[in-house]
Design a protein around this motif. Structure first.
Motif, PDB file in Angstrom:
ATOM      1  N   LEU B 389      11.306  38.137 -58.884  1.00  0.00           N
ATOM      2  CA  LEU B 389      12.572  37.768 -58.266  1.00  0.00           C
ATOM      3  C   LEU B 389      13.287  38.996 -57.734  1.00  0.00           C
ATOM      4  CD1 LEU B 389      14.418  35.325 -57.869  1.00  0.00           C
ATOM      5  CD2 LEU B 389      15.582  35.992 -59.943  1.00  0.00           C
ATOM      6  N   ALA B 390      13.375  40.008 -58.604  1.00  0.00           N
ATOM      7  CA  ALA B 390      14.072  41.223 -58.186  1.00  0.00           C
ATOM      8  C   ALA B 390      13.406  41.831 -56.973  1.00  0.00           C
ATOM      9  CB  ALA B 390      14.092  42.216 -59.350  1.00  0.00           C
ATOM     10  N   ARG B 391      12.070  41.864 -57.034  1.00  0.00           N
ATOM     11  CA  ARG B 391      11.355  42.453 -55.909  1.00  0.00           C
ATOM     12  C   ARG B 391      11.574  41.620 -54.648  1.00  0.00           C
ATOM     13  NH1 ARG B 391       5.526  43.294 -54.224  1.00  0.00           N
ATOM     14  NH2 ARG B 391       5.968  44.568 -52.408  1.00  0.00           N
ATOM     15  N   GLY B 392      11.538  40.309 -54.805  1.00  0.00           N
ATOM     16  CA  GLY B 392      11.766  39.456 -53.644  1.00  0.00           C
ATOM     17  C   GLY B 392      13.137  39.699 -53.043  1.00  0.00           C
ATOM     18  N   LEU B 393      14.125  39.793 -53.912  1.00  0.00           N
ATOM     19  CA  LEU B 393      15.477  40.007 -53.420  1.00  0.00           C
ATOM     20  C   LEU B 393      15.600  41.342 -52.700  1.00  0.00           C
ATOM     21  CD1 LEU B 393      17.505  38.595 -56.422  1.00  0.00           C
ATOM     22  CD2 LEU B 393      17.328  37.644 -54.134  1.00  0.00           C
ATOM     23  N   SER B 394      14.824  42.307 -53.179  1.00  0.00           N
ATOM     24  CA  SER B 394      14.968  43.611 -52.539  1.00  0.00           C
ATOM     25  C   SER B 394      14.186  43.671 -51.224  1.00  0.00           C
ATOM     26  CB  SER B 394      14.515  44.728 -53.492  1.00  0.00           C
ATOM     27  OG  SER B 394      13.109  44.710 -53.579  1.00  0.00           O
ATOM     28  N   SER B 502      23.774  36.915 -53.718  1.00  0.00           N
ATOM     29  CA  SER B 502      24.147  37.392 -55.045  1.00  0.00           C
ATOM     30  C   SER B 502      23.902  36.350 -56.128  1.00  0.00           C
ATOM     31  CB  SER B 502      25.632  37.783 -55.053  1.00  0.00           C
ATOM     32  OG  SER B 502      26.395  36.625 -54.745  1.00  0.00           O
ATOM     33  N   GLY B 503      23.471  35.167 -55.746  1.00  0.00           N
ATOM     34  CA  GLY B 503      23.256  34.134 -56.762  1.00  0.00           C
ATOM     35  C   GLY B 503      22.194  34.519 -57.778  1.00  0.00           C
ATOM     36  N   GLY B 504      21.337  35.499 -57.385  1.00  0.00           N
ATOM     37  CA  GLY B 504      20.278  35.890 -58.302  1.00  0.00           C
ATOM     38  C   GLY B 504      20.787  36.508 -59.596  1.00  0.00           C
ATOM     39  N   HIS B 505      22.005  36.966 -59.607  1.00  0.00           N
ATOM     40  CA  HIS B 505      22.504  37.636 -60.804  1.00  0.00           C
ATOM     41  C   HIS B 505      22.470  36.755 -62.036  1.00  0.00           C
ATOM     42  CE1 HIS B 505      24.629  41.370 -59.077  1.00  0.00           C
ATOM     43  NE2 HIS B 505      23.698  40.970 -58.248  1.00  0.00           N
ATOM     44  N   TRP B 506      22.864  35.516 -61.856  1.00  0.00           N
ATOM     45  CA  TRP B 506      22.864  34.612 -63.000  1.00  0.00           C
ATOM     46  C   TRP B 506      21.475  34.473 -63.599  1.00  0.00           C
ATOM     47  CZ3 TRP B 506      26.586  33.589 -65.934  1.00  0.00           C
ATOM     48  CH2 TRP B 506      27.888  33.463 -65.444  1.00  0.00           C
ATOM     49  N   LEU B 507      20.513  34.351 -62.715  1.00  0.00           N
ATOM     50  CA  LEU B 507      19.140  34.166 -63.165  1.00  0.00           C
ATOM     51  C   LEU B 507      18.663  35.401 -63.912  1.00  0.00           C
ATOM     52  CD1 LEU B 507      17.201  31.868 -62.972  1.00  0.00           C
ATOM     53  CD2 LEU B 507      16.227  32.844 -60.920  1.00  0.00           C
ATOM     54  N   ARG B 508      18.969  36.566 -63.349  1.00  0.00           N
ATOM     55  CA  ARG B 508      18.512  37.797 -63.989  1.00  0.00           C
ATOM     56  C   ARG B 508      19.182  38.007 -65.344  1.00  0.00           C
ATOM     57  NH1 ARG B 508      19.594  42.244 -59.885  1.00  0.00           N
ATOM     58  NH2 ARG B 508      20.390  40.620 -58.531  1.00  0.00           N
ATOM     59  N   ASP B 509      20.482  37.794 -65.389  1.00  0.00           N
ATOM     60  CA  ASP B 509      21.163  37.941 -66.670  1.00  0.00           C
ATOM     61  C   ASP B 509      20.609  36.951 -67.683  1.00  0.00           C
ATOM     62  OD1 ASP B 509      24.495  38.736 -65.371  1.00  0.00           O
ATOM     63  OD2 ASP B 509      22.643  39.888 -65.561  1.00  0.00           O
ATOM     64  N   GLY B 510      20.377  35.755 -67.207  1.00  0.00           N
ATOM     65  CA  GLY B 510      19.814  34.729 -68.091  1.00  0.00           C
ATOM     66  C   GLY B 510      18.475  35.179 -68.670  1.00  0.00           C
ATOM     67  N   MET B 511      17.668  35.815 -67.823  1.00  0.00           N
ATOM     68  CA  MET B 511      16.369  36.252 -68.317  1.00  0.00           C
ATOM     69  C   MET B 511      16.511  37.364 -69.339  1.00  0.00           C
ATOM     70  SD  MET B 511      13.585  36.042 -65.317  1.00  0.00           S
ATOM     71  CE  MET B 511      12.908  34.460 -64.874  1.00  0.00           C
ATOM     72  N   ILE B 512      17.459  38.245 -69.151  1.00  0.00           N
ATOM     73  CA  ILE B 512      17.670  39.298 -70.153  1.00  0.00           C
ATOM     74  C   ILE B 512      18.081  38.659 -71.476  1.00  0.00           C
ATOM     75  CG2 ILE B 512      19.098  41.248 -70.831  1.00  0.00           C
ATOM     76  CD1 ILE B 512      19.190  42.152 -68.013  1.00  0.00           C
ATOM     77  N   VAL B 513      19.007  37.732 -71.397  1.00  0.00           N
ATOM     78  CA  VAL B 513      19.462  37.041 -72.606  1.00  0.00           C
ATOM     79  C   VAL B 513      18.270  36.410 -73.316  1.00  0.00           C
ATOM     80  CG1 VAL B 513      20.750  35.055 -73.451  1.00  0.00           C
ATOM     81  CG2 VAL B 513      21.802  36.610 -71.818  1.00  0.00           C
ATOM     82  N   ALA B 815      26.943  49.756 -64.881  1.00  0.00           N
ATOM     83  CA  ALA B 815      25.619  49.121 -64.812  1.00  0.00           C
ATOM     84  C   ALA B 815      25.100  48.816 -66.208  1.00  0.00           C
ATOM     85  CB  ALA B 815      24.649  50.037 -64.074  1.00  0.00           C
ATOM     86  N   VAL B 816      25.226  49.820 -67.082  1.00  0.00           N
ATOM     87  CA  VAL B 816      24.730  49.618 -68.442  1.00  0.00           C
ATOM     88  C   VAL B 816      25.549  48.549 -69.158  1.00  0.00           C
ATOM     89  CG1 VAL B 816      24.379  50.717 -70.682  1.00  0.00           C
ATOM     90  CG2 VAL B 816      23.849  51.969 -68.597  1.00  0.00           C
ATOM     91  N   GLY B 817      26.828  48.554 -68.845  1.00  0.00           N
ATOM     92  CA  GLY B 817      27.702  47.576 -69.488  1.00  0.00           C
ATOM     93  C   GLY B 817      27.240  46.147 -69.238  1.00  0.00           C
ATOM     94  N   ARG B 818      26.871  45.878 -68.009  1.00  0.00           N
ATOM     95  CA  ARG B 818      26.380  44.540 -67.682  1.00  0.00           C
ATOM     96  C   ARG B 818      25.175  44.176 -68.532  1.00  0.00           C
ATOM     97  NH1 ARG B 818      27.381  41.634 -62.703  1.00  0.00           N
ATOM     98  NH2 ARG B 818      25.647  40.352 -63.395  1.00  0.00           N
ATOM     99  N   VAL B 819      24.243  45.139 -68.602  1.00  0.00           N
ATOM    100  CA  VAL B 819      23.011  44.887 -69.358  1.00  0.00           C
ATOM    101  C   VAL B 819      23.338  44.624 -70.820  1.00  0.00           C
ATOM    102  CG1 VAL B 819      20.978  46.017 -70.298  1.00  0.00           C
ATOM    103  CG2 VAL B 819      21.466  46.172 -67.869  1.00  0.00           C
ATOM    104  N   MET B 820      24.209  45.460 -71.386  1.00  0.00           N
ATOM    105  CA  MET B 820      24.538  45.315 -72.810  1.00  0.00           C
ATOM    106  C   MET B 820      25.222  43.991 -73.086  1.00  0.00           C
ATOM    107  SD  MET B 820      23.105  47.734 -74.064  1.00  0.00           S
ATOM    108  CE  MET B 820      23.587  47.416 -75.736  1.00  0.00           C
ATOM    109  N   ALA B 821      26.050  43.553 -72.140  1.00  0.00           N
ATOM    110  CA  ALA B 821      26.705  42.257 -72.340  1.00  0.00           C
ATOM    111  C   ALA B 821      25.652  41.166 -72.473  1.00  0.00           C
ATOM    112  CB  ALA B 821      27.653  41.969 -71.172  1.00  0.00           C
ATOM    113  N   ALA B 822      24.720  41.174 -71.523  1.00  0.00           N
ATOM    114  CA  ALA B 822      23.669  40.157 -71.573  1.00  0.00           C
ATOM    115  C   ALA B 822      22.828  40.314 -72.831  1.00  0.00           C
ATOM    116  CB  ALA B 822      22.789  40.268 -70.329  1.00  0.00           C
ATOM    117  N   ALA B 823      22.494  41.562 -73.169  1.00  0.00           N
ATOM    118  CA  ALA B 823      21.635  41.788 -74.333  1.00  0.00           C
ATOM    119  C   ALA B 823      22.325  41.336 -75.622  1.00  0.00           C
ATOM    120  CB  ALA B 823      21.263  43.266 -74.420  1.00  0.00           C
ATOM    121  N   THR B 824      23.626  41.566 -75.693  1.00  0.00           N
ATOM    122  CA  THR B 824      24.349  41.166 -76.900  1.00  0.00           C
ATOM    123  C   THR B 824      24.331  39.660 -77.066  1.00  0.00           C
ATOM    124  OG1 THR B 824      25.803  43.039 -76.506  1.00  0.00           O
ATOM    125  CG2 THR B 824      26.484  41.473 -78.195  1.00  0.00           C
TER     126      THR B 824
END
Lengths: 108, 890
Positions: B389-394, B502-513, B815-824
């Protein structure tokens, strides 16, 4: 005459068509082969042979009548074209020539 | 009555596959034939004919047509697509490699675990109609947990089996099977192998035809010692006789008796158990050659046999259960001395084949392994989905350009799908290859768990199908989604420089979670089982195993008996101890920390033939030096000495638990008990503490020690303690001195015994650890990839912010903050799931709380730390960009 050379099964099919005359179609050819030559084959085998013969220009087909047994569907009737006869005769002569004088009980 | 009709699906198929102008005539021809045959031979025959004809058309016309209609152009364009996709993947080698490896790990471990669990639990036995086969067991009201694994399934005695066979009308054929170790000689080295003693009807009831020769006949099991035949297992025939067909008709000496080889079993057949691999099949009447119980095989009180049977035609499992429950009660009434309080119970062979008493445990272990492996595959796929997904978006800019110069959306989708498919295919190929190696390494592995389970695993069609199916499912769920998503480039993306979607963000965060959650569960399981293993390793077995050596001999198989046997045993200990370097040596009948046969012990004041009294105890026949050699200390009374031999008063030493059971609250010394049905009472002369008997994790078990000279066992283990080393060389030399033709086997050390006892715990812990670390690795890679791409997308934004004065640090932090939020969030969900999951396997754990806060906290902290690093690195790298460069490209 390479492209007109006939396989053994194709010969049988042609002969069956000749015997059946105007009523030659897949079902009748299958029956004739079974009855006369003792060969049980599927429709598909005869179908493929007839189409191949058609491509070689040795038979031609027309659409025949439909019957209620066939769900109201027409038959595809096949007729042997004159071009086929020399090929058939050639095949028969070759076979007879090889058989001539051969006594199987003393052959081996 | 309506006329018969041809099968609709055949017609539909023909309609699809035939050329359009031929459909009508061909179907008409077939209809004609159908009607004719229906008239002459009936509807069923006509339908059968129609199916055959349709199949012939499909094979001879439909498929060739389909293949050629792909045509040269189609085939070429498919090859082109694959080449383009391969090129695109080669341009990003790191990305492609990570994806392929990730998929390989996920698919490979899944296939391997499935292969393992399938071989033991699921795969149907290579017998005829396995669904109709059952096994019959005894059930007991009384003997609750007689130790460890026991789940209440008792073996049956032979007379009970005969009554069952004659009396059950719901069964069509029954057989016994009982596995024993035997000595084999003739045509090679003497060796010890496993032999399965079976009824004459064994092969017939199972529907197994031998590869060579014949099986047994139903009457070849009546006369004790009369049917001197043997059938070889196929693998054994390969190994020992090099697949020589001339073996059939030759003789093999089994426990001294010559048996004629009459047949070779088909490949893959190993009897009715998936966890055992007997090398020989022998008629049960020959069991008289197997000491000590063999000669007593027709005793109604001796439960030596497992029973298999086939359900009669037209009957069902419930019919069998009903009839056997009545039969069991009748037997209990007719033979109260052996059958009182016992009934009959039935298990389908599919459930019994892993061993009925082990099934529950193996089933749970299998489920745990499959679940964890499934989790890892899920994590791997989510990762891959993320990355795709990330690669596709880029690549949005690239897609927008291509669309603007005329590429259709459909073409783009096809490219992306081909790329995904190629990645999945490569990953699956690598994964299947890895699993082939893994399963090959596991094949034939003998686990010391459950008294020697032998695995028979390998890559077979079932495992391959499972691997391919799971690959396909994963690709559909995780491979296509990202491909399709990224192709949906909205117009105007080009102008906005590609940062529109930007809709991909939800999906990516969801996957991290999701990944963090799954990793928490997997790592928690691993952590708990590791701690359980550690706790198990620290359990004091109660015997001194350090520096101990052990080997086993089977003198009765060589012909020793009675006084000769006793003499041999006495001399063996003397001979061993006489050697320099040996501190002490002794003989014992049972292997420490290993399950052994149990016998009924009853107090002298109770009636031993009353099946309702007494307790099942472990009986060990030992030489006098046993206690000293194994470090078992005396508590009261005395231990054995040379005076305790045959002819002297029968004595015994009991452990604490036995005394609790038989004489609770009373003085044990001087008490008398009876073993089994033997009349001669034994007097307790000494007591010891209660040590671990059959496993490290058992509840205290009653153990009775008796002098080997008074109750000699057919085989025994020689224990030896050396001055510096284990003394095994001296022990071996001693055996050779006494009898050079006596095979020595099972050579091991005390440490080896301990390792065997821990085998299952160790294997489980390590497998889960590998999985857990794999999940962690995958999650880390996934987070890194996601952050890298997300940050890459926002390079322009970040460059602007830096140029406008924002410190680099704050940019990285956001940037890290976003990741940590999802990871938490993921960690929180994972913790909840882990609490649930581990609660379910609590009884598989030893010495550790399933909700152990230390483990949970450690795993969570570790994961969050890894997540932070995985997010920090790519973010920091992105902020190194020169803001001037970024602005200039605007």
């Amino acid at each position: 005459m390479a492209e007109r050379s006939l396989g053994e099964f194709e010969q049988l099919v042609l002969l069956a068509c000749l015997r059946l005359g105007p009523t030659a179609y897949t079902v009748s050819v299958v029956d004739e082969l079974a009855r006369r030559a003792g060969r049980e084959v599927t429709h598909a085998t005869v179908y493929v042979a007839l189409r191949r013969l058609q491509e070689k220009g040795l038979v031609e087909s027309t659409l025949g009548s439909a019957t209620p047994e066939r769900g109201g569907r027409p038959k595809r009737l096949f007729r042997v074209r004159p071009e086929a006869l020399p090929a058939l005769e050639e095949a028969r002569d070759a076979l007879l020539a090889m058989w001539n004088g051969l006594d199987l009980s003393r052959a081996t | 009555m309506s006329p018969p009709l041809p099968p609709w699906w055949a017609r539909a198929l023909l309609r699809r596959l035939l050329p359009a102008d031929e459909i009508a005539t061909v179907l008409g021809d077939l209809d004609e034939g159908f009607v004719q045959r229906a008239r002459e031979r009936g509807g069923r025959a006509a339908r059968r004919w129609y199916r055959r004809e349709a199949l012939a058309y499909v094979l001879r016309v439909g498929l060739p047509r389909g293949a050629s209609s792909l045509g040269a152009t189609e085939a070429a364009s498919m090859t082109r697509e694959i080449r383009i996709a391969a090129r695109a993947l080669r341009r990003r080698p790191a990305f492609s490699l990570v994806v392929v490896l990730t998929l390989a790990v996920g698919i490979g471990t899944n296939a391997s675990v499935f292969g393992l669990v399938d071989a033991v639990l699921f795969r149907p036995l290579p017998v005829e109609d396995p669904a109709n086969l059952i096994e019959v067991y005894g059930s007991s009201e009384r003997d609750g947990n007689a130790g460890g694994m026991f789940q209440g399934f008792l073996s049956l005695s032979y007379p009970n089996f005969v009554d069952l066979r004659e009396g059950a009308s719901t069964l069509d054929g029954a057989f016994v099977h009982s596995q024993w170790s035997v000595s084999v000689a003739g045509d090679g080295e003497p060796e010890r192998v496993e032999a399965l003693y079976v009824s004459g009807s064994f092969f017939d009831v199972l529907g197994v035809s031998p590869l060579l020769g014949r099986g047994f006949r139903p009457d070849e099991d009546r006369q004790p010692g009369a049917d001197a035949l043997v059938v070889l297992r196929h693998g054994y025939w390969e190994r020992r006789f090099g697949s020589d067909p001339a073996v059939v008709g030759r003789t093999l000496r089994v426990n001294g008796r010559p048996l004629e080889v009459v047949g070779i079993a088909p490949p893959g057949f190993r009897g009715p158990r998936t966890t055992q691999m007997p090398d020989l099949f022998i008629p049960v009447s020959m069991i008289v050659d197997v000491p000590p119980w063999g000669p007593l095989w027709q005793n109604r009180g001796l439960r030596l046999f497992n029973v298999g049977a086939r359900i009669a035609d037209g009957r069902g499992l419930s019919d069998v259960r009903a009839e056997l429950s009545v039969l069991g009660r009748r037997l209990a009434e007719l033979h109260p001395e052996s059958n009182r309080d016992r009934g009959l119970q039935v298990l389908p062979l599919a459930e019994a084949k892993a061993g009925p008493n082990q099934r529950a445990f193996l089933g749970r272990t299998g489920l745990v392994l499959l679940s964890v492996a499934g989790l890892v595959l899920l994590v791997a796929c989510m990762n891959v989905g993320n990355l795709l997904l990330a690669r596709g978006l880029s690549r949005q800019v690239e897609f927008a350009i291509r669309t603007s110069v005329g590429a259709t959306r459909r073409l783009l989708i096809r490219h992306l799908v081909t790329e995904s498919a190629l990645l999945f295919a490569l990953g699956a190929g690598l994964g299947v290859g890895g699993s082939l190696l893994t399963l090959g390494a596991l094949d034939g592995l003998r686990s010391p768990a459950f008294g020697g389970m032998t695995l028979d695993v390998g890559m077979d069609l079932r495992v391959l199908t499972f691997a391919l199916a799971s690959t396909l499912v994963c690709m559909l769920l995780f491979g296509l989604g990202p491909a399709l998503r990224s192709a949906l480039t909205p117009a105007g993306t080009l102008r906005r420089g590609g940062s529109g979607l930007s809709g991909g963000h939800w999906l990516r965060d969801g996957m991290i979670v999701g990944q963090v959650a799954l990793s928490v569960v997997a790592l928690t399981a691993a952590g708990l089982f590791l701690r359980s293993l550690d706790a198990s390793m620290r359990i004091d077995p109660g015997v001194d195993l350090e520096g101990l050596g052990m080997l086993s001999v089977d003198p009765t198989a060589q012909g020793y008996e009675d006084d000769e046997l006793r003499l041999f045993y006495r001399r063996l200990v003397e001979e061993t101890e006489a050697r320099a370097g040996v501190v002490s040596s002794a003989l014992g009948s049972l292997r420490p920390l290993s399950a052994g046969p149990l016998r009924r012990a009853t107090r002298i004041d109770e009636d031993p033939s009353d099946a309702g009294v007494g307790h099942l105890v472990r009986v060990e026949s030992v030489s006098p030096g046993y206690f000293a050699t194994l470090g078992i200390t005396l508590e009261e009374g005395r231990l054995f000495d040379d005076g305790d031999r045959q002819g002297a008063p029968s004595v015994a030493v009991a452990n604490g638990r036995l005394i609790e059971l038989l004489w609770p609250g009373r003085e044990a010394l001087g008490q008398q008990l009876v073993l089994g049905l033997v009349d001669d009472p034994l007097e307790v002369v000494g007591t010891t503490a209660t040590a671990k008997a059959a496993s490290l994790t058992e509840d205290p078990q009653p153990v009775l020690y008796v002098p080997l000279d008074q109750i000699p066992t057919p085989a025994a283990h020689l224990f030896v303690r050396g001055r510096t080393a284990s003394g095994l060389d001296e022990a071996r030399a001693a055996v050779r001195t006494l009898d050079a033709s006596l095979p020595v086997y099972g050579v091991t050390t005390g440490e080896g015994l301990l390792a065997d006892a821990l085998w299952t715990a160790r294997a489980t812990a390590w497998i889960l650890t590998v999985f857990g670390l794999g999940a962690l690795f995958l999650a880390a890679v996934g987070i890194y990839g996601v952050v890298a791409h997300s940050v890459r997308e926002r390079t322009r934004e970040m460059g602007l912010r830096i140029a406008l004065g924002a410190g680099r640090g704050s940019v990285v932090a956001s940037a890290v903050g976003r990741v940590m939020a999802a990871a938490t969030v993921g960690a929180a969900i994972g913790l909840a799931a882990a609490l649930l999951a581990t609660g379910a396997v609590a009884d598989l754990l030893v010495g550790v709380n399933p909700h152990d806060p230390g483990t949970l906290a450690g795993v969570t902290a570790g994961l969050l730390f890894v997540a932070a690093i995985a997010g920090f690195l790519p973010a920091r790298r992105a902020t190194r960009v020169d803001p001037m460069v970024v602005l200039r490209t605007e």
